[in-house]
Design an enzyme around this catalytic site. Structure first.
Site, PDB file in Angstrom:
ATOM      1  CB  SER A 202      -0.957  -0.043   1.184  1.00  0.00           C
ATOM      2  OG  SER A 202      -1.892   0.980   1.066  1.00  0.00           O
ATOM      3  CG  HIS A 203       0.553   3.707   3.468  1.00  0.00           C
ATOM      4  ND1 HIS A 203      -0.320   2.696   3.800  1.00  0.00           N
ATOM      5  CD2 HIS A 203       1.260   3.969   4.582  1.00  0.00           C
ATOM      6  CE1 HIS A 203      -0.155   2.365   5.067  1.00  0.00           C
ATOM      7  NE2 HIS A 203       0.806   3.120   5.572  1.00  0.00           N
ATOM      8  CG  ASP A 367      -2.725   4.182  -1.281  1.00  0.00           C
ATOM      9  OD1 ASP A 367      -3.589   4.085  -2.165  1.00  0.00           O
ATOM     10  OD2 ASP A 367      -2.605   3.362  -0.345  1.00  0.00           O
ATOM     11  CG  ASP A 369      -3.166  -0.248  -2.030  1.00  0.00           C
ATOM     12  OD1 ASP A 369      -2.933   0.906  -1.652  1.00  0.00           O
ATOM     13  OD2 ASP A 369      -3.825  -1.061  -1.356  1.00  0.00           O
ATOM     14  CG  ASP A 371      -6.241   1.277  -0.446  1.00  0.00           C
ATOM     15  OD1 ASP A 371      -5.255   2.040  -0.536  1.00  0.00           O
ATOM     16  OD2 ASP A 371      -6.278   0.304   0.328  1.00  0.00           O
ATOM     17  NE  ARG A 372      -3.507   4.608   3.215  1.00  0.00           N
ATOM     18  CZ  ARG A 372      -2.894   4.821   4.373  1.00  0.00           C
ATOM     19  NH1 ARG A 372      -2.345   5.999   4.622  1.00  0.00           N
ATOM     20  NH2 ARG A 372      -2.796   3.865   5.258  1.00  0.00           N
ATOM     21  CE  LYS A 467      -7.278   2.576   2.763  1.00  0.00           C
ATOM     22  NZ  LYS A 467      -7.024   1.358   3.552  1.00  0.00           N
TER      23      LYS A 467
HETATM   24  C1  VG1 Z   1      -3.132   2.386   8.453  1.00  0.00           C
HETATM   25  C2  VG1 Z   1      -4.292   3.328   8.674  1.00  0.00           C
HETATM   26  C3  VG1 Z   1      -5.598   2.569   8.578  1.00  0.00           C
HETATM   27  C4  VG1 Z   1      -5.675   1.868   7.221  1.00  0.00           C
HETATM   28  C5  VG1 Z   1      -4.465   0.977   7.041  1.00  0.00           C
HETATM   29  C6  VG1 Z   1      -4.403   0.334   5.675  1.00  0.00           C
HETATM   30  O1  VG1 Z   1      -3.121   1.409   9.459  1.00  0.00           O
HETATM   31  O2  VG1 Z   1      -4.194   3.978   9.907  1.00  0.00           O
HETATM   32  O3  VG1 Z   1      -6.657   3.458   8.766  1.00  0.00           O
HETATM   33  O4  VG1 Z   1      -6.847   1.096   7.130  1.00  0.00           O
HETATM   34  O5  VG1 Z   1      -3.269   1.737   7.192  1.00  0.00           O
HETATM   35  O6  VG1 Z   1      -4.400   1.278   4.650  1.00  0.00           O
HETATM   36  P1  VG1 Z   1      -2.144   1.504  10.739  1.00  0.00           P
HETATM   37  O7  VG1 Z   1      -2.379   0.247  11.505  1.00  0.00           O
HETATM   38  O8  VG1 Z   1      -0.749   1.653  10.186  1.00  0.00           O
HETATM   39  O9  VG1 Z   1      -2.554   2.720  11.478  1.00  0.00           O
HETATM   40  V1  VG1 Z   1      -3.579   0.931   3.231  1.00  0.00           V
HETATM   41  O10 VG1 Z   1      -3.876   2.136   2.173  1.00  0.00           O
HETATM   42  O11 VG1 Z   1      -2.108   0.600   3.805  1.00  0.00           O
HETATM   43  O12 VG1 Z   1      -4.220  -0.591   2.676  1.00  0.00           O
HETATM   44 CO    CO Z   2      -3.507   1.596   0.246  1.00  0.00          CO
END
Ligand code: VG1
Ligand code: CO
Length: 644
Positions: A202-203, A367, A369, A371-372, A467
Site C-alpha cells: 500500500s502506502h 497511494d 495500491d 485505495d487512499r 476504500k
Molecule cells: C493504516 C491506517 C488505517 C488503514 C491501514 C491500511 O493502518 O491507519 O486506517 O486502514 O493503514 O491502509 P495503521 O495500523 O498503520 O494505522 V492501506 O492504504 O495501507 O491498505
Molecule cells: Co492503500
C-alpha cells in the site's frame, strides 16, 4: 525391486507402512502419484512434519491423489511428492514454519528481502489455502493483482503455481500483474470469484530495500476478516509442505488465456471492470461538464503508483480532462523513489502546486495500491475526516448511486466526529469501528452501511468492499460539479473551499490532526502504551486536565453487530466532556520498529472560529497529549515524522 506402499492418503498408519516397508495398501482403481524419499529414512516425527496432512493430499474423488512411497535400497530417499491433477503435476515441497507471519491492519507486510527468503511467501500462501474450507479453494476462481512494486512479478508466479497446486481452477490476473486494490474488490464481485490476492504494501515505499506485502480478500471483495487472518497465522506455525504445480512461468505482458488441463490463467485489462462500475455510480456527463469549464483546472498525482494505470483512461479518456492533468502517471517498481502516501508530507509535488501561485482548482492524489485519496482545493486541504462527512452530506444530491439516500454511515474510531453529525442530521444508522477497512465489510454485506471513511485518507462506499481512491475523487468532482450546475461563463465557480466552509457553517467544524512518529524503537513505544494503559485504569471521570474534564478513558473495544466477533485493544482513548478526544495507537502496517499515531480532535460550533489553523486550534490538546503520554521520554522523539 523397490518396496512400494500405496495408499489413498497419508496417515500415520501408512507412514508406519513405509517404516515396515512391507505392507501394500491397496491403490484401488485410481491413478498413482509418487512420493519419493531419497534421503536418510526420516524418523516418524520428522516425517509427520515434512509430509502434508491428509486433508492437503486427499482431494475430492475426481482429483484424489493416490500417494505411493518408493524406497531406494540405499539409505538415500528422494524428497519429492508428485500428484497429477488433469494436465500438470503437483509437487509437495517440504517446508518448515517461519516465525512472525502474522498479518497486521491490512495484510502481511515485510521488507522485500524478508519475502525473498526461501519459501517465505510460499509458506504464507500455502497456510492460507490450508485455512480455507475446500469449497473456497477447489475448482474456484481467484483474482490476482498488485500495485506494480518490486517483487510483484516473481510473487505472481509463485502464487499462481501454489493456487494451481491446491486445486484452484482459474486465476484472473491483471496485465503485468497490475490491479489496484479497489479494482481487485470490484472484479471479485463482478466476476463472482471466490476471493483474490493483492500484492502491495500500500502506502509503504517500494524497491529492493523497501517493503512488500500481500493481502487476501474474500468472496464479497472484502479484506479477509480476523477469523480468516488468525487461521492463516495459525497455519503458518505448522505448514509443512507447499503444493506447487509444475507449470511454467506465465506471460503476464499480454491479454489472453493460458490453460494447463484443469487450471486456467486469464490475463485481463486492469481498467474496464472498474471503469464500468464507476460509470454506473456517477454521472459522468455532469463531471465532464465541470472538466470542460475554462475556469476549472484539475490535477491528479498518481505518485508513480498503481493509479497511473487508471488515471488516463478515467480522467482523460472518459471524463475529458486535459492530458497534462496527470502527474507521476507511470507506475514504477520503486514509485520513483517516493513514499506513495497521499498526505501533505509525501505528496509534496502536488501540495506545492496546490498551495503555490496560480494553483489549480482541484488536486487529488492516491497511494501505492489506489485505495487512499487526498483531496485539495486551491490553497485548501480537506482532511479525510471532513471529506467523508462532506461526501455523505452531499451524496444523495450529487451522485446517482445514492439517489435514494445512503443506508447508513460509519467511520473508524480515530476518525473525527464530523460524520456523526451528518448521520444525526440525516437520521441515518451510524457505526464506529476499529481502524482497518475489514471492519466495514459485515455492515455493508448486511445492508446497514453505504458510505464510510478513515482519517488515514481512506474513503469509500458499498459499491465494493475496499476504500477507493478514484471513487473519492469522482465523488468530490461530482459534488463540485453539482454545486456549479447551471452556472454560465462569468459566474464565480463554487470552490472546494466554499463547499467545506458551507458544511462547517451548517454542522460545526471538527478540528482534527494526526501526528505520526514513524519507526520508533519498539521497546520505548510499547512502554509508552503500558504507561497510558496505567493511566486509563486509574483515571476517573470528572478528573480535570487544564481546561478539559475527563468523560471517559479506555482501550477501544468493538463487537461486530453482525457476527458478534469482538476486537479488543484497538486504541487508547481519552474523551473529554466537551467531546474533544485524544487517541493513541500503534500502527499495524509498518515493517520496521513501531509507528506511534496520536490523534486529536476538538469540536467548534462557532462559525467565527472555523477559519483557524487546525494546529493552532488544537495546540492545548496536543500539548496535553504529549505530556500525558510522556511521548518524548519514551520514544526520544521531539517532533512527528508526518502531521496530517
Ligand atoms: C493504516 C491506517 C488505517 C488503514 C491501514 C491500511 O493502518 O491507519 O486506517 O486502514 O493503514 O491502509 P495503521 O495500523 O498503520 O494505522 V492501506 O492504504 O495501507 O491498505
Ligand atoms: Co492503500
Amino acid at each position: 525391486m523397490l518396496p512400494v506402499c500405496r495408499s489413498a492418503c497419508i496417515t500415520p498408519v501408512s507412514i508406519s507402512c513405509i517404516k515396515a516397508a512391507s505392507i501394500d495398501c491397496s491403490p484401488q482403481s485410481m491413478p498413482i502419484k509418487i512420493v519419493k524419499f531419497l534421503h536418510t529414512p526420516p524418523s516418524m516425527k520428522t516425517l509427520m512434519k515434512v509430509m502434508p496432512s491428509p486433508r492437503k493430499v486427499c482431494f475430492s474423488a475426481s482429483a484424489v491423489w493416490i500417494v505411493s512411497w518408493v524406497f531406494s535400497s540405499s539409505d538415500m530417499f528422494k524428497a519429492t511428492a508428485v500428484a497429477e491433477p488433469e494436465g500438470f503435476q503437483v509437487t509437495a515441497v517440504p517446508t518448515k514454519p517461519i516465525e512472525g507471519q502474522k498479518t497486521g491492519t491490512s495484510g502481511l507486510r515485510k521488507k522485500v528481502k524478508v519475502f525473498q527468503e526461501p519459501n517465505y511467501l510460499a509458506n504464507w500462501i500455502q497456510a492460507l489455502f490450508n485455512s480455507l474450507p475446500e469449497e473456497d479453494v477447489k475448482g474456484t476462481s481467484l483474482v490476482l493483482g498488485g500495485d506494480g512494486r518490486y517483487f510483484n512479478k516473481e510473487a505472481a508466479q509463485i502464487i499462481m503455481k501454489i493456487a494451481a497446486g491446491n486445486g484452484v481452477s482459474r486465476i484472473l490476473v491483471g496485465r503485468e500483474g497490475i490491479l489496484s486494490t479497489p479494482a481487485v474488490s470490484a472484479i471479485i464481485r463482478r466476476r463472482k470469484a471466490q476471493g483474490g490476492f493483492i500484492m502491495s504494501a500500500s502506502h509503504n515505499p517500494g524497491g529492493p530495500k523497501n517493503d512488500w506485502g500481500i493481502k487476501y480478500n474474500y468472496k464479497s471483495g472484502q479484506p479477509a476478516p480476523e477469523s480468516i487472518t488468525d487461521a492463516i497465522y495459525g497455519n503458518t506455525l505448522s505448514v509443512s509442505a507447499i503444493n506447487m504445480a509444475d507449470i511454467p512461468d506465465i506471460d503476464l505482458s499480454s491479454l489472453g488465456v493460458t490453460t494447463f488441463g484443469s487450471f486456467t490463467v486469464e490475463v485481463i485489462d486492469p481498467v474496464p471492470d472498474y471503469l464500468e462500475l464507476l460509470e454506473s455510480i456517477f454521472d459522468f456527463d455532469l463531471i465532464k461538464s465541470l472538466m470542460n469549464r475554462p475556469d476549472f483546472r484539475f490535477k491528479f498525482d498518481a505518485m508513480h503508483a498503481v493509479t497511473g494505470a487508471y488515471a488516463r483512461p478515467i480522467f482523460v479518456d472518459a471524463l475529458g480532462a486535459p492530458e497534462d492533468c496527470i502527474m507521476n502517471g507511470i507506475p514504477k517498481e520503486d514509485f520513483g523513489g517516493g513514499h506513495p502516501d497521499p498526505n501533505l508530507t509525501y505528496a509534496e509535488e502536488l501540495v506545492t502546486e496546490m498551495f503555490g501561485p496560480d494553483a489549480p482548482d482541484f488536486g487529488a492524489a492516491s497511494d501505492g495500491d489506489g485505495d487512499r485519496n487526498m483531496i485539495l482545493g486551491n490553497h485548501f486541504f480537506i482532511t479525510p475526516s471532513d471529506s467523508v462527512a462532506m461526501i455523505a452530506a452531499n451524496a444523495q444530491q450529487a451522485i446517482p448511486y445514492f439517489k435514494d439516500g445512503p443506508k447508513g454511515l460509519a467511520r473508524s474510531m480515530p476518525t473525527s466526529g464530523a460524520l456523526d453529525r451528518v448521520a444525526a442530521k440525516l437520521s441515518l444508522p451510524f457505526f464506529e469501528v476499529p481502524t482497518g477497512w475489514k471492519f466495514f465489510g459485515n455492515l455493508m454485506d448486511s445492508g446497514k452501511l453505504s458510505i464510510c471513511g478513515e482519517e488515514s485518507f481512506g474513503t469509500g462506499s458499498d459499491h465494493i468492499r475496499e476504500k477507493d481512491g478514484i471513487w473519492a475523487v469522482l465523488a468530490w468532482l461530482s459534488i463540485v460539479a453539482d454545486k456549479n450546475r447551471g452556472k454560465v461563463a462569468g459566474d464565480t465557480l463554487t470552490s472546494v473551499a466554499d463547499i467545506a466552509k458551507e458544511h462547517w457553517a451548517k454542522f460545526g467544524r471538527n478540528f482534527f490532526s494526526r501526528y505520526d512518529y514513524e519507526e520508533c524503537e519498539s521497546t520505548g513505544a510499547n512502554k509508552m502504551v503500558e504507561h497510558l494503559r496505567g493511566i486509563i485504569s486509574s483515571s476517573k471521570p470528572g478528573t480535570t486536565y487544564g481546561n478539559y474534564t475527563l468523560h471517559l478513558a479506555d482501550d477501544f473495544m468493538y463487537t461486530d453487530p453482525v457476527d458478534g466477533s469482538v476486537a479488543t485493544k484497538q486504541g487508547i482513548r481519552f474523551i473529554f466532556t466537551d467531546g474533544s478526544r485524544i487517541i493513541f495507537r500503534l500502527s499495524g502496517t509498518g515493517s520496521a520498529g513501531a509507528t506511534v499515531r496520536l490523534y486529536v480532535e476538538q469540536y467548534e460550533p462557532e462559525v467565527s472560529k472555523h477559519g483557524l489553523d487546525a494546529q493552532e486550534a488544537l495546540k492545548p490538546l496536543i500539548d496535553l497529549a504529549l505530556s500525558l503520554s510522556k511521548l518524548e521520554h519514551f520514544t526520544g522523539r521531539t517532533k512527528p515524522t508526518v502531521i496530517t
